[in-house]
Design an enzyme around this catalytic site. Sequence first.
Site, PDB file in Angstrom:
ATOM      1  N   GLU A  80      42.772 -43.543 -20.628  1.00 46.69           N
ATOM      2  CA  GLU A  80      41.621 -44.304 -21.159  1.00 46.69           C
ATOM      3  C   GLU A  80      42.118 -45.698 -21.528  1.00 46.69           C
ATOM      4  O   GLU A  80      43.066 -45.833 -22.303  1.00 46.69           O
ATOM      5  CB  GLU A  80      41.018 -43.636 -22.396  1.00 46.69           C
ATOM      6  N   GLU A 125      32.276 -39.754 -18.438  1.00 47.62           N
ATOM      7  CA  GLU A 125      32.049 -38.816 -19.545  1.00 47.62           C
ATOM      8  C   GLU A 125      30.552 -38.560 -19.707  1.00 47.62           C
ATOM      9  O   GLU A 125      29.724 -39.417 -19.372  1.00 47.62           O
ATOM     10  CB  GLU A 125      32.634 -39.428 -20.833  1.00 47.62           C
ATOM     11  N   ASN A 137      41.906 -33.383 -25.073  1.00 49.53           N
ATOM     12  CA  ASN A 137      41.780 -34.848 -25.111  1.00 49.53           C
ATOM     13  C   ASN A 137      41.824 -35.303 -26.570  1.00 49.53           C
ATOM     14  O   ASN A 137      41.168 -34.710 -27.426  1.00 49.53           O
ATOM     15  CB  ASN A 137      40.433 -35.272 -24.503  1.00 49.53           C
ATOM     16  N   GLU A 138      42.594 -36.343 -26.821  1.00 47.39           N
ATOM     17  CA  GLU A 138      42.700 -36.882 -28.189  1.00 47.39           C
ATOM     18  C   GLU A 138      42.754 -35.748 -29.203  1.00 47.39           C
ATOM     19  O   GLU A 138      41.958 -35.688 -30.150  1.00 47.39           O
ATOM     20  CB  GLU A 138      41.561 -37.877 -28.470  1.00 47.39           C
ATOM     21  N   TYR A 197      42.787 -49.159 -26.099  1.00 51.07           N
ATOM     22  CA  TYR A 197      41.590 -49.979 -25.885  1.00 51.07           C
ATOM     23  C   TYR A 197      41.824 -51.405 -26.373  1.00 51.07           C
ATOM     24  O   TYR A 197      42.525 -51.630 -27.367  1.00 51.07           O
ATOM     25  CB  TYR A 197      40.397 -49.385 -26.646  1.00 51.07           C
ATOM     26  N   GLN A 199      34.434 -46.981 -18.848  1.00 49.30           N
ATOM     27  CA  GLN A 199      34.163 -45.840 -17.997  1.00 49.30           C
ATOM     28  C   GLN A 199      33.435 -46.323 -16.751  1.00 49.30           C
ATOM     29  O   GLN A 199      33.073 -47.482 -16.679  1.00 49.30           O
ATOM     30  CB  GLN A 199      33.345 -44.805 -18.734  1.00 49.30           C
TER      31      GLN A 199
END
Length: 512
Positions: free
Chosen positions: A315, A45, A192-193, A259, A364
């Site tokens: 992610e 990103e 995204n999101e 996460y 990432q």
Amino acid sequence: MRKTLLGTMAFCMMPLFAQKEASIKIFPDQGTEVISRHIYGQFAEHLGSCIYGGLWVGENSHIPNTQGYRTDVLQALKNLSIPNLRWPGGCFADEYHWTDGIGPREKRPTMVNNNWGGTVEDNSFGTHEFLNLCELLECEPYISANVGSGTVEEMAKWVEYMTSDGDSPMARLRRENGRDKAWKVKFLGVGNESWGCGGSMRPEYYADLYRRYATYCREYDGNKLFKIASGASDYDYTWTEVLMDRVGARIEGLSLHYYTVTGWSGSKGAATQFTEEDHYWTMGKCLEVEDVIKKHIAIMDKYDPRKRVALMLDEWGTWWDEEPGTVRGHLYQQNTMRDAFVAALSLNVFHKYTDRLKMANIAQIVNVLQSMILTQDTKMVLTPTYHVFEMYKVHQDATYLPLQLICDVQKARDGREVPMVSASASKAENGKIHITLANVDLKNNQQVSLSLDNVKVKSVNGRMLTTKTITDHNTFENPDVVKPVAFSGAKVNKGSVDINLPACSIVVLEVQ
Ligand code: AHR
């Protein structure tokens, strides 16, 4: 401590025992699914020094580079056999306007990266720089396109710019910018999101937007698109339900983000300073991804029993406090043996669901969150997580083998039960069987007795990642504190294998 039986064949709790012994039985004849190599995907990103300084330094940099890409990082990444790379975000994607990142670099407009520290983005790394990087890494590009603040026309033209080989306006513009032949772009994320930084939408509203945006993403000159809808966060099963109901028939993939994080407000804890209790909590939280995956899959199964739509965990990884002295909002964190365990345990889990889970992207690739690599000016260091990805790459596109595992369990401070051993097995095309094992117990070795149903093992060899202290990590001054070594703790014994798995270790075995 007590023992539990884990695996794909059976689940049951065993009576209390206080032993540091484990057993694994692998079923080599029962493999039916190929572990999608895309489970080993990466994510880059425009965030902190992931792109600028991490991957890209430009041709005129004092840092040795290959066409502007850091040569050291490029070489290290090639060794991971990266299957796909997601870009340009993350949250950045829904503020990114691709036309800002094409043409002569000195003429490209700047913008403020509002999501990540308000840094000024000069757009010197854009579509050409990203797609050429994917060619150098021999990986599939995964473009995450802007729904939140972009237009339908903008997204449609981006697809045309990248993939049209004919005499179309966007193909002509691409040629003016120096690239004659279209790239192949398969994976296309539509937002995204979208429930959060990607537009704060309700799932019903996003589902309608998805239909509209996706309609105009055309397939040019044989480029087949694999369209991915923006998916749920962690435990948001309603999002998955609504999306599958309303657009399930129009998508190839549905994303999910998970996460390993203590929470979204306040301190998340330091990456390198934590207690043994914190370690076991982390293992429990990371393993909870299995329950989350199962619940999202159950919803998908209801709408799509033939498993046409892929679940894409695009992610995942650890999220700790930023390192002291680094720029706020740049998410630069160190990476210890604890992070290596999160990678090892997560990948072992992902393999089990490969009939539905077709992609996962760790967050990432460089200098951000649970990265493979850290850089500082001319210096580069490989993280413990890098070594796990390198050791585990043997599983890519191999046949997943079911197994039964019996091992001790410990309760973490929040009551989650943490098995001390994690394992996964696969069979490569050449017939070799690879087994990845982790012993998260920080004090006790595990005597593991490993057998293969109907197969007598003739030889075994392996490599191991281990540290004396769970907080051990690699620094620019000491880059080789955590690195794989040859493993001599596995011995063939009458067709089975006896393994002495050291405390705090991750092992990959090859058996024949
Ligand atoms: O990976 C960092 C951020 O986490 C991403 O930009 C966003 O999608 C997620 O919230």
